[in-house]
Motif scaffolding. Sequence first.
Motif, PDB file in Angstrom:
ATOM      1  N   ILE A  16      -3.114  26.267  -6.504  1.00 35.84           N
ATOM      2  CA  ILE A  16      -4.006  25.466  -5.665  1.00 35.84           C
ATOM      3  C   ILE A  16      -3.802  25.809  -4.195  1.00 35.84           C
ATOM      4  CG2 ILE A  16      -4.632  23.126  -4.965  1.00 35.84           C
ATOM      5  CD1 ILE A  16      -3.879  22.185  -7.712  1.00 35.84           C
ATOM      6  N   CYS A  17      -2.566  25.966  -3.785  1.00 31.94           N
ATOM      7  CA  CYS A  17      -2.288  26.397  -2.420  1.00 31.94           C
ATOM      8  C   CYS A  17      -0.915  27.045  -2.386  1.00 31.94           C
ATOM      9  CB  CYS A  17      -2.373  25.233  -1.430  1.00 31.94           C
ATOM     10  SG  CYS A  17      -1.118  23.972  -1.670  1.00 31.94           S
ATOM     11  N   ARG A  18      -0.694  27.850  -1.364  1.00 30.79           N
ATOM     12  CA  ARG A  18       0.575  28.556  -1.197  1.00 30.79           C
ATOM     13  C   ARG A  18       1.320  28.025   0.017  1.00 30.79           C
ATOM     14  NH1 ARG A  18      -2.952  32.181  -3.431  1.00 30.79           N
ATOM     15  NH2 ARG A  18      -2.118  33.454  -5.155  1.00 30.79           N
ATOM     16  N   SER A  19       2.602  28.245   0.004  1.00 27.77           N
ATOM     17  CA  SER A  19       3.436  27.793   1.117  1.00 27.77           C
ATOM     18  C   SER A  19       2.927  28.368   2.429  1.00 27.77           C
ATOM     19  CB  SER A  19       4.888  28.219   0.887  1.00 27.77           C
ATOM     20  OG  SER A  19       5.694  27.878   1.978  1.00 27.77           O
ATOM     21  N   GLY A  20       2.771  27.507   3.425  1.00 27.62           N
ATOM     22  CA  GLY A  20       2.301  27.942   4.742  1.00 27.62           C
ATOM     23  C   GLY A  20       0.800  27.937   4.904  1.00 27.62           C
ATOM     24  N   GLU A  21       0.073  27.766   3.806  1.00 23.83           N
ATOM     25  CA  GLU A  21      -1.385  27.732   3.889  1.00 23.83           C
ATOM     26  C   GLU A  21      -1.873  26.370   4.364  1.00 23.83           C
ATOM     27  OE1 GLU A  21      -2.995  30.903   0.527  1.00 23.83           O
ATOM     28  OE2 GLU A  21      -3.155  28.748   0.168  1.00 23.83           O
ATOM     29  N   ARG A  22      -3.041  26.366   4.960  1.00 23.41           N
ATOM     30  CA  ARG A  22      -3.651  25.113   5.387  1.00 23.41           C
ATOM     31  C   ARG A  22      -4.161  24.338   4.179  1.00 23.41           C
ATOM     32  NH1 ARG A  22      -8.956  24.394   9.370  1.00 23.41           N
ATOM     33  NH2 ARG A  22      -9.009  22.102   9.274  1.00 23.41           N
ATOM     34  N   MET A  23      -3.900  23.040   4.172  1.00 17.50           N
ATOM     35  CA  MET A  23      -4.395  22.166   3.112  1.00 17.50           C
ATOM     36  C   MET A  23      -5.851  21.817   3.411  1.00 17.50           C
ATOM     37  SD  MET A  23      -1.938  21.579   0.891  1.00 17.50           S
ATOM     38  CE  MET A  23      -2.786  20.242   0.052  1.00 17.50           C
ATOM     39  N   ARG A  24      -6.765  22.273   2.577  1.00 23.13           N
ATOM     40  CA  ARG A  24      -8.186  22.022   2.795  1.00 23.13           C
ATOM     41  C   ARG A  24      -8.706  20.871   1.943  1.00 23.13           C
ATOM     42  NH1 ARG A  24     -10.028  26.002   5.948  1.00 23.13           N
ATOM     43  NH2 ARG A  24      -8.793  27.929   6.042  1.00 23.13           N
ATOM     44  N   GLU A  25      -7.980  20.522   0.886  1.00 24.12           N
ATOM     45  CA  GLU A  25      -8.345  19.383   0.033  1.00 24.12           C
ATOM     46  C   GLU A  25      -7.089  18.647  -0.402  1.00 24.12           C
ATOM     47  OE1 GLU A  25     -11.343  22.657  -0.608  1.00 24.12           O
ATOM     48  OE2 GLU A  25      -9.278  22.533  -1.363  1.00 24.12           O
ATOM     49  N   VAL A  26      -7.270  17.410  -0.796  1.00 26.41           N
ATOM     50  CA  VAL A  26      -6.202  16.653  -1.449  1.00 26.41           C
ATOM     51  C   VAL A  26      -6.648  16.399  -2.885  1.00 26.41           C
ATOM     52  CG1 VAL A  26      -5.439  15.588   0.695  1.00 26.41           C
ATOM     53  CG2 VAL A  26      -7.127  14.402  -0.712  1.00 26.41           C
ATOM     54  N   TYR A  27      -5.669  16.253  -3.772  1.00 24.72           N
ATOM     55  CA  TYR A  27      -5.954  16.093  -5.196  1.00 24.72           C
ATOM     56  C   TYR A  27      -5.225  14.865  -5.735  1.00 24.72           C
ATOM     57  CZ  TYR A  27      -7.708  20.921  -5.226  1.00 24.72           C
ATOM     58  OH  TYR A  27      -8.413  22.074  -4.977  1.00 24.72           O
ATOM     59  N   PHE A  28      -5.944  14.100  -6.537  1.00 30.27           N
ATOM     60  CA  PHE A  28      -5.371  12.964  -7.254  1.00 30.27           C
ATOM     61  C   PHE A  28      -5.509  13.262  -8.752  1.00 30.27           C
ATOM     62  CE2 PHE A  28      -6.681  11.371  -3.158  1.00 30.27           C
ATOM     63  CZ  PHE A  28      -5.703  10.445  -2.802  1.00 30.27           C
ATOM     64  N   PRO A  29      -4.486  13.834  -9.390  1.00 27.81           N
ATOM     65  CA  PRO A  29      -4.601  14.150 -10.824  1.00 27.81           C
ATOM     66  C   PRO A  29      -4.745  12.882 -11.661  1.00 27.81           C
ATOM     67  CG  PRO A  29      -2.740  15.310  -9.822  1.00 27.81           C
ATOM     68  CD  PRO A  29      -3.193  14.273  -8.832  1.00 27.81           C
ATOM     69  N   THR A  30      -5.554  12.968 -12.697  1.00 20.02           N
ATOM     70  CA  THR A  30      -5.651  11.885 -13.667  1.00 20.02           C
ATOM     71  C   THR A  30      -5.114  12.315 -15.023  1.00 20.02           C
ATOM     72  OG1 THR A  30      -7.937  12.519 -14.208  1.00 20.02           O
ATOM     73  CG2 THR A  30      -7.627  10.824 -12.525  1.00 20.02           C
ATOM     74  N   GLU A  31      -5.178  13.606 -15.308  1.00 20.19           N
ATOM     75  CA  GLU A  31      -4.660  14.125 -16.576  1.00 20.19           C
ATOM     76  C   GLU A  31      -3.732  15.321 -16.361  1.00 20.19           C
ATOM     77  OE1 GLU A  31      -8.302  15.089 -18.487  1.00 20.19           O
ATOM     78  OE2 GLU A  31      -8.554  13.107 -19.382  1.00 20.19           O
ATOM     79  N   GLY A  32      -4.028  16.147 -15.387  1.00 19.04           N
ATOM     80  CA  GLY A  32      -3.242  17.347 -15.158  1.00 19.04           C
ATOM     81  C   GLY A  32      -1.924  17.053 -14.449  1.00 19.04           C
ATOM     82  N   ILE A  33      -1.062  18.073 -14.403  1.00 19.34           N
ATOM     83  CA  ILE A  33       0.214  17.994 -13.701  1.00 19.34           C
ATOM     84  C   ILE A  33       0.325  19.198 -12.775  1.00 19.34           C
ATOM     85  CG2 ILE A  33       2.727  17.914 -13.911  1.00 19.34           C
ATOM     86  CD1 ILE A  33       2.377  16.775 -16.710  1.00 19.34           C
ATOM     87  N   ILE A  34       0.697  18.956 -11.532  1.00 19.94           N
ATOM     88  CA  ILE A  34       0.841  20.009 -10.529  1.00 19.94           C
ATOM     89  C   ILE A  34       2.314  20.163 -10.186  1.00 19.94           C
ATOM     90  CG2 ILE A  34       0.247  20.748  -8.187  1.00 19.94           C
ATOM     91  CD1 ILE A  34      -2.277  18.985  -8.431  1.00 19.94           C
ATOM     92  N   SER A  35       2.819  21.394 -10.226  1.00 18.38           N
ATOM     93  CA  SER A  35       4.202  21.680  -9.868  1.00 18.38           C
ATOM     94  C   SER A  35       4.284  22.123  -8.411  1.00 18.38           C
ATOM     95  CB  SER A  35       4.784  22.783 -10.759  1.00 18.38           C
ATOM     96  OG  SER A  35       4.984  22.329 -12.069  1.00 18.38           O
ATOM     97  N   LEU A  36       5.287  21.617  -7.712  1.00 13.63           N
ATOM     98  CA  LEU A  36       5.588  22.064  -6.358  1.00 13.63           C
ATOM     99  C   LEU A  36       6.758  23.037  -6.466  1.00 13.63           C
ATOM    100  CD1 LEU A  36       5.390  18.665  -4.439  1.00 13.63           C
ATOM    101  CD2 LEU A  36       3.603  20.395  -4.719  1.00 13.63           C
ATOM    102  N   VAL A  37       6.536  24.275  -6.057  1.00 14.51           N
ATOM    103  CA  VAL A  37       7.490  25.355  -6.295  1.00 14.51           C
ATOM    104  C   VAL A  37       7.902  25.992  -4.975  1.00 14.51           C
ATOM    105  CG1 VAL A  37       7.866  27.570  -7.451  1.00 14.51           C
ATOM    106  CG2 VAL A  37       6.469  25.807  -8.556  1.00 14.51           C
ATOM    107  N   THR A  38       9.198  26.170  -4.819  1.00 20.55           N
ATOM    108  CA  THR A  38       9.727  26.914  -3.678  1.00 20.55           C
ATOM    109  C   THR A  38      10.069  28.327  -4.132  1.00 20.55           C
ATOM    110  OG1 THR A  38      10.596  24.983  -2.519  1.00 20.55           O
ATOM    111  CG2 THR A  38      11.644  27.093  -2.034  1.00 20.55           C
ATOM    112  N   THR A  39       9.626  29.334  -3.400  1.00 21.39           N
ATOM    113  CA  THR A  39       9.871  30.730  -3.733  1.00 21.39           C
ATOM    114  C   THR A  39      10.728  31.371  -2.641  1.00 21.39           C
ATOM    115  OG1 THR A  39       7.740  30.870  -4.878  1.00 21.39           O
ATOM    116  CG2 THR A  39       8.807  32.949  -4.294  1.00 21.39           C
TER     117      THR A  39
END
Length: 236
Positions: A16-39
């Motif tokens: 959905i987005c990469r580290s350092g990228e501008r956030m253009r949308e916000v998301y409110f999951p109702t069924e899905g799961i989003i992982s926050l990953v540090t690389t």
Amino acid sequence: MFADFEQVELQSAEVICRSGERMREVYFPTEGIISLVTTLRDGSRLEVGSIGHEGMLGSSLVLGVNTSAQHATVQRSGMAWRLGADAFQRHLRKNIALRGLLSCYVYVLMGQLAQTTACSHYHQVRARLARRLLMTRDQARGNQFHVTQELLAHMLGVRRVGITNAANSLRDEGLIDYRRGDITILDGAALELASCACYRGANDMYERALGSLRSAPRSRGADEASARRTAHKLSG
């Protein structure tokens, strides 16, 4: 207004987005799961947080920061409500109550990030795997879900053989069933005992700040009603 929201389907492994990228949308999951990953620079990856029906992606905007600190990748496909970042910030400026509520969520998410870091350093793989499976159960709102050993290895920052050994141990004790990435939690209470204290600690932190939403099972209709209530709050 609710019309500002757009319902979208999150696709597994979608970035959905990469580290350092501008956030253009916000998301409110109702069924899905989003992982926050540090690389790291050497390509190593570690999941430091996750977002399901209990949270939102884009909380840095609450702090006035419009760039993402982590990679956001879809762990589990499903539906979500999406809102443009500009519209989200406009509603935040007008709605003090909503800003206060989301500030509490930012506090919880920061606590989750810190706790995950400490957990990764001090706790054994088996206990960490039990914790992650319980978190996925809560976010998926069901005892059955699909997650591969390769993905679990990336989540926990360990070698795949470590996940295999830990999963086999949990399966041999009758806590889970595991077949080709399809996981069924057979004994949730025993799995909580096998987990490190970080699982209960994270839930306690959430409940103190926001209530017991994390563990409350809800139907799709309830999710849509909740999203409408959120939209109402956003519209002031």
